[in-house]
Design an enzyme around this catalytic site. Structure first.
Site, mmCIF file in Angstrom:
data_model
loop_
_atom_site.group_PDB
_atom_site.id
_atom_site.type_symbol
_atom_site.label_atom_id
_atom_site.label_comp_id
_atom_site.label_asym_id
_atom_site.label_seq_id
_atom_site.Cartn_x
_atom_site.Cartn_y
_atom_site.Cartn_z
ATOM 1 N N HIS A 1 -15.229 -26.400 -22.343
ATOM 2 C CA HIS A 1 -15.193 -27.817 -22.031
ATOM 3 C C HIS A 1 -13.877 -28.448 -22.452
ATOM 4 O O HIS A 1 -13.392 -28.132 -23.528
ATOM 5 C CB HIS A 1 -16.357 -28.501 -22.765
ATOM 6 C CG HIS A 1 -16.542 -29.921 -22.350
ATOM 7 N ND1 HIS A 1 -16.990 -30.277 -21.103
ATOM 8 C CD2 HIS A 1 -16.306 -31.079 -23.024
ATOM 9 C CE1 HIS A 1 -17.043 -31.600 -21.021
ATOM 10 N NE2 HIS A 1 -16.626 -32.107 -22.165
ATOM 11 N N TYR B 1 -6.521 -18.467 7.602
ATOM 12 C CA TYR B 1 -5.787 -18.495 6.331
ATOM 13 C C TYR B 1 -4.390 -19.105 6.499
ATOM 14 O O TYR B 1 -4.017 -20.040 5.808
ATOM 15 C CB TYR B 1 -5.542 -17.064 5.829
ATOM 16 C CG TYR B 1 -6.665 -16.353 5.150
ATOM 17 C CD1 TYR B 1 -6.665 -16.187 3.773
ATOM 18 C CD2 TYR B 1 -7.687 -15.767 5.876
ATOM 19 C CE1 TYR B 1 -7.666 -15.467 3.129
ATOM 20 C CE2 TYR B 1 -8.698 -15.048 5.247
ATOM 21 C CZ TYR B 1 -8.678 -14.902 3.870
ATOM 22 O OH TYR B 1 -9.670 -14.193 3.243
ATOM 23 N N CYS C 1 3.551 -8.911 2.174
ATOM 24 C CA CYS C 1 3.193 -9.714 1.000
ATOM 25 C C CYS C 1 4.426 -10.237 0.272
ATOM 26 O O CYS C 1 4.542 -11.420 -0.015
ATOM 27 C CB CYS C 1 2.334 -8.889 0.048
ATOM 28 S SG CYS C 1 1.902 -9.778 -1.438
ATOM 29 N N GLY D 1 0.819 -1.218 0.000
ATOM 30 C CA GLY D 1 0.000 0.000 0.000
ATOM 31 C C GLY D 1 0.844 1.255 0.000
ATOM 32 O O GLY D 1 0.606 2.184 -0.784
ATOM 33 N N LYS E 1 5.041 -17.501 0.362
ATOM 34 C CA LYS E 1 4.089 -18.569 0.732
ATOM 35 C C LYS E 1 3.650 -19.351 -0.496
ATOM 36 O O LYS E 1 3.616 -20.574 -0.490
ATOM 37 C CB LYS E 1 2.896 -17.926 1.448
ATOM 38 C CG LYS E 1 1.755 -18.825 1.827
ATOM 39 C CD LYS E 1 0.712 -19.032 0.760
ATOM 40 C CE LYS E 1 0.152 -17.821 0.084
ATOM 41 N NZ LYS E 1 -0.745 -17.003 0.860
ATOM 42 N N CYS F 1 2.343 -13.442 1.030
ATOM 43 C CA CYS F 1 1.750 -14.020 -0.178
ATOM 44 C C CYS F 1 2.761 -14.649 -1.143
ATOM 45 O O CYS F 1 2.584 -15.789 -1.574
ATOM 46 C CB CYS F 1 0.988 -12.957 -0.983
ATOM 47 S SG CYS F 1 0.285 -11.632 -0.029
ATOM 48 N N GLU G 1 -16.670 -24.662 -15.968
ATOM 49 C CA GLU G 1 -17.934 -24.708 -16.732
ATOM 50 C C GLU G 1 -19.104 -25.113 -15.839
ATOM 51 O O GLU G 1 -20.257 -24.823 -16.136
ATOM 52 C CB GLU G 1 -17.818 -25.645 -17.945
ATOM 53 C CG GLU G 1 -17.683 -27.104 -17.585
ATOM 54 C CD GLU G 1 -17.567 -28.011 -18.815
ATOM 55 O OE1 GLU G 1 -18.335 -27.827 -19.772
ATOM 56 O OE2 GLU G 1 -16.703 -28.908 -18.808
ATOM 57 N N GLU H 1 -2.893 -22.795 5.195
ATOM 58 C CA GLU H 1 -1.898 -22.739 4.121
ATOM 59 C C GLU H 1 -0.601 -23.439 4.540
ATOM 60 O O GLU H 1 -0.026 -24.220 3.783
ATOM 61 C CB GLU H 1 -1.617 -21.274 3.747
ATOM 62 C CG GLU H 1 -2.817 -20.639 3.044
ATOM 63 C CD GLU H 1 -2.602 -19.219 2.567
ATOM 64 O OE1 GLU H 1 -3.359 -18.771 1.708
ATOM 65 O OE2 GLU H 1 -1.685 -18.538 3.064
#
Ligand code: NDP
Length: 463
Positions: free
Chosen positions: A440, A182, A48, A21, A56, A53, A445, A186
């Site tokens: 497909h 979370y 992050c 940020g 990880k 993130c 789908e 993880e």
């Protein structure tokens, strides 16, 4: 709050914190011609990039190879002897993180942002101290993120948080993960996939509180199938260091031996020693910086965004809050970030991804809903023989037929839900989903071919 500094200030904007940020706000503000400085006490990139993130997900990829090698056999591949080298993985990961940090620094430098290394503390609303230097700025932005929080109790100094998990010397044999959010699920997947014996202990009845109940049940079942010992409704009362590893004393009187205990029990905003009192910046009742919709704090020239404000603690949210801040303050376009329908993913094995309301939230907020659900074995696993299911769920507001929630557990869930989030944001109806032709053969789908809603418990109760 009176300030000892008066215009002209050293800078138009001083940003405290070089995470996702803060860096975005600094760069973008500088791009409008503002004179911008930033202070970071550790490394650019923040949680992050440095210890969240990105590393990880790299570890998560590494852990997945365990199953990939096994699954290859069903497709005719014979894979020879395998050996996993933790030190090599960590070294490669560290090299990538160094590269990314370098990019962050270069982006700031190229934008003309002045970087200062050290802890920043506000002296008043317009002055900030970094080391032995004091700078003044018209606008301050606090983007200091958050930090792991440990439970209270005896022996938690022997536990690690996810921060340390990225730098262990060796892969531990017996790992206990404490928590059900979370980070807990993880890392349970990461250590399990890499070969550790994993026990996950959670205080509540089911992991991932706040997620849709079908997501929680599906993921818990999959974790257990993969060999994670999931222990719920249990707490760790105290921890002792043993000759080899740790001894955990559980609430029910049980005892558990392990080599590593990782607490994944939430994160708290980084607000300490920032001079918030001196600057007139108030906290909310959760200990986070109190902000309005424009990310402005109780002090009109001081803004805050990202995890330190504890709104939705996700990198893309902090970045969007930064973009809204720059629009508002430097581009003359007042704009509040829209925090509704923010999609998110949990990079568990298998992953989870979700956008919009859960079934429980929807029943509480919008009343009459139709719920569609499909559980199936992904095509890939018809040949691998792996007993892993995919679960997809759609929540539809009955009156408007708008799709208001999508929840997926299974292979590629985050890649699927990112696109679905656009449809939800655009207000798509179930009929528009139905009118969309599937691709497909894919798992995705299924979301455009959901035919019959589940029986409605509210209707059944009324009959
Ligand atoms: P979470 O808030 O997700 O989970 C914390 C867990 O710890 C919960 O299960 C909670 O239980 C439990 N807990 C909290 N305090 C205690 C305690 N004193 N004793 C025992 N258990 C406790 O936090 P995380 O640390 O997992 O992650 C922090 C945040 O970071 C997330 O909320 C998310 O916003 C972000 N994040 C996002 C990721 C992603 O996008 N993929 C990945 C990692 C983090 P209970 O449920 O009962 O409260």
């Amino acid at each position: 709050m009176p300030s000892a500094a008066t215009p002209p200030y050293d800078f138009d904007l001083f940003v405290i914190g070089g995470g996702s940020g803060g860096v975005r706000a600094a760069r973008m503000a500088a791009g409008t011609g503002a004179r911008v400085a930033i202070a970071e006490s550790y490394r650019y990139g923040g949680t992050c990039v440095i210890r969240g993130c990105v590393p990880k997900k790299l570890l998560s990829y590494a852990a997945h190879f365990h199953e990939d090698f096994e699954d290859a056999a069903g497709f005719g591949w014979e894979v020879g002897p395998r050996r996993f080298d933790w030190a090599k993985l960590i070294a490669n990961k560290d090299r990538e993180i160094d590269r990314l940090e370098g990019i962050y620094q270069k982006l700031l430098d190229n934008a003309g942002v002045k970087r200062h290394h050290g802890h920043a503390r506000l002296l008043d609303a317009h002055r900030v101290e970094v080391g032995d230097k004091v700078f003044s700025a018209e606008t301050m932005l606090i983007a200091t993120g958050g930090t792991p929080s440990f439970p209270l109790g005896h022996g938690w100094e022997h536990a690690i948080s996810s921060n340390e998990a990225f730098h262990l010397d060796a892969l531990p044999e017996r790992v206990v993960i404490y928590g059900g959010g979370y980070i807990a699920v993880e890392f349970a997947g990461i250590f399990n996939g890499l070969g550790s014996q994993v026990t996950q202990i959670y205080r509540g009845p089911q992991i991932l509180r706040g997620f849709d109940d079908d997501v929680r049940d599906t993921l818990a079942a999959e974790l257990v199938k993969k060999g994670i010992d999931l222990v719920v409704e249990t707490t760790i009362d105290s921890i002792e260091k043993a000759e080899q590893g740790l001894v955990l004393h559980l609430f029910d009187g049980g005892r558990l031996d392990c080599d590593l205990l990782m607490a994944a029990t939430g994160r708290k905003p980084n607000v300490e020693n920032l001079g918030l009192d001196a600057a007139g910046v108030e906290l909310n009742d959760r200990g986070a910086i109190k902000v309005d919709a424009l990310s402005c704090t109780s002090q009109p020239n001081i803004y805050a965004l990202g995890d330190v404000t504890d709104r939705i603690n996700l990198t893309p949210v902090a970045i969007e809050e930064a973009m809204a801040f720059v629009d508002t303050v430097y581009r003359g376009r007042e704009r509040a970030m829209d925090h509704s329908d923010v999609p998110s993913a949990v990079f568990s094995h298998p992953p989870v991804s979700t956008v919009g309301l859960t079934e429980t939230q929807a029943r509480g907020k919008v009343g009459d809903i139709d719920v569609y659900r499909s559980t199936f074995r992904p095509l890939k696993h018809t040949l691998t023989g792996r007993d892993e299911k995919t679960m997809m769920k759609m929540i539809v507001e009955r009156a408007s037929q708008r799709v208001i929630g999508i929840h997926v557990v299974g292979l590629d869930a985050p890649e699927i839900v990112q696109g679905m989030a656009v449809a939800i944001k655009a207000g798509a109806t179930k009929q528009q989903f139905d009118a969309t032709v599937g691709i497909h053969p894919t798992a995705a789908e299924e979301l455009v071919t959901l035919r019959e809603p589940l029986p409605d418990p509210a209707r059944e109760a009324a009959e």
